[in-house]
Design a protein around this motif. Sequence first.
Motif, PDB file in Angstrom:
ATOM      1  N   PHE A 415       0.760  -1.300   0.121  1.00  0.00           N
ATOM      2  CA  PHE A 415      -0.056   0.031   0.006  1.00  0.00           C
ATOM      3  C   PHE A 415       0.763   1.181   0.088  1.00  0.00           C
ATOM      4  CE2 PHE A 415      -4.004  -1.722   2.136  1.00  0.00           C
ATOM      5  CZ  PHE A 415      -4.161  -3.023   1.519  1.00  0.00           C
ATOM      6  N   GLN A 419      -2.680   5.549   1.238  1.00  0.00           N
ATOM      7  CA  GLN A 419      -3.535   4.556   1.450  1.00  0.00           C
ATOM      8  C   GLN A 419      -3.580   3.767   2.702  1.00  0.00           C
ATOM      9  OE1 GLN A 419      -2.878   1.155  -1.686  1.00  0.00           O
ATOM     10  NE2 GLN A 419      -4.832   0.453  -1.427  1.00  0.00           N
ATOM     11  N   GLY A 422      -5.350   5.665   5.130  1.00  0.00           N
ATOM     12  CA  GLY A 422      -6.749   5.514   5.031  1.00  0.00           C
ATOM     13  C   GLY A 422      -7.474   4.266   5.527  1.00  0.00           C
ATOM     14  N   GLU A 423      -6.660   3.186   5.200  1.00  0.00           N
ATOM     15  CA  GLU A 423      -7.277   1.858   5.880  1.00  0.00           C
ATOM     16  C   GLU A 423      -7.231   1.876   7.473  1.00  0.00           C
ATOM     17  OE1 GLU A 423      -8.398  -0.830   4.163  1.00  0.00           O
ATOM     18  OE2 GLU A 423      -8.463   0.141   2.546  1.00  0.00           O
TER      19      GLU A 423
END
Length: 527
Positions: A415, A419, A422-423
């Motif tokens: 990632f 990203q 965000g996860e």
Amino acid sequence: MTSSTPGVDRGLRLAELLATVSLASDLAHDVPPESALRDALISIRLARLAGWSGDRLSDVYYLALLYHVGCTGAVAIQSRMGGGDDVSVRRWLSEADFANRPEMMRTVITRMARHWGPRQFAASMTGLMAAGELTPEVFASVADVAVRLSERLGASARVSAALRHTYARWDGKVFPGLPHRDEQSDLGRLVHLVHVAQTYHQVGGIEGADATVRGRSGGEFDPELARLWLENSHDLLGRIGPESVWDEVLAEEPEPHVRVSPGHLDEVCRALSDFVDLKSPYTRGHSPQVARLVEAAAPAMGMAAGEVTTLRRGAQVHDLGNVSVPDLVWTKRGPLNPSERSRVQLHAYHTQRILTVSSALRASGEAAGLHHERIDGSGYHRGLPAAALPPGARLLAAAEAYQSMIEVRAWRPAFGPGQAAGELRREVADGKLDRRAVDAVLVAAGHHSRPGRSERGWPAGLTDREVDALRLLARGNSNKQIAAALHISEATVHTHLINVYGKIAVKTRAGATLFALEHDLVQVSTG
């Protein structure tokens, strides 16, 4: 390192720390817990019967505890030999007489092939056909890693030297490059005999152990040590029951007990993190990175200095249980089946089980065992609710999740930092991760730009290009793949790596990979 006089406590006992390491190597070999402890107990008793004393007696004891400490250095080769099941191959290698090819094939058929599934069969047979060529490379890689790790763990120079050729046969067959019997370590010969005999005792009783020693005397085993074993085996083995021998082994440590400072725990945890991260190119450098994140984020959680130290050590060793999972699971590109998923989830349990036996590592082990728990109770291995998860466990879970996301895995690319952030925030919104812990980790991550070190100089006088080649090697790339990545010829890669090996004093890819881990040279991809 210091020694102690009876009744005086001066720091931590090295024996207790090395006994913990031996539990991890047992797990990596899928043998009964405390097998290496039993080896140590029997080895020191056999050494006393041989008339050994003083430093030789102590060295036998520590060598038995560290006998398999280099085992993760050869996972890639062992995986080829076992169709992805490196764990079973390690167990098989402990039993085999490599000079007896018919016996080796019978061992394979009776102990390994029956466990192969359709997906493994073709790869396994191909690997086994090359076993004769691969076996020397396995032991060379194991020895390279064992020597380096044993030095870091606090073993004497004699123990580390014995690990260099502790698998050597008395008759000098099979393994080219290992010393002639007149130059072999007598410590290694004794511990090797005890280990093999004890392995056969577990499956065939005293008669099975004696038959193996008798049959290999003068070949794999020193005939004088074999004779001493056969004269005393019933007494040596009959005194050890099925119950735990942890306390008995610590009581048998020769005087003076070797003691280390509490700060030595940091080096033990760093060594254990490299021991487990070596298992897969996907995890190399993972554990130290998680530890750095945790340490940087902990102040934001209001943790005291002592708590931070305990948690940092727990982060370094959190994946220790991974050595129990076959390589084919970690390299699988599709979804895991229920059995594979269960083995993966049990790694947190195994980490906690091993580390909490030792009083010195218990607190860190308790923290490490919680690294996959989630505050909604959906984590593993215990499925604890929020009320049972202290701040340190919540922080470790968030740090481990972030670091794993920004690393490549067999089933997905890495990632990007944004990203991954965000996860983590989605997991907060879903009630799985603690908001405060996630915020602290993301601030500590700083979205991960690490400066190079060229301007400060590389270790061992390595050049920038040699470090580039070493990094790619440490991630499991072949010379051809390194050449493509660096846009140079394979011959140039070969020259770079020869120079690297000479400068860092290793002989194998496993030894070079461990050097890269020790010196923080394995840069983790961020997408």
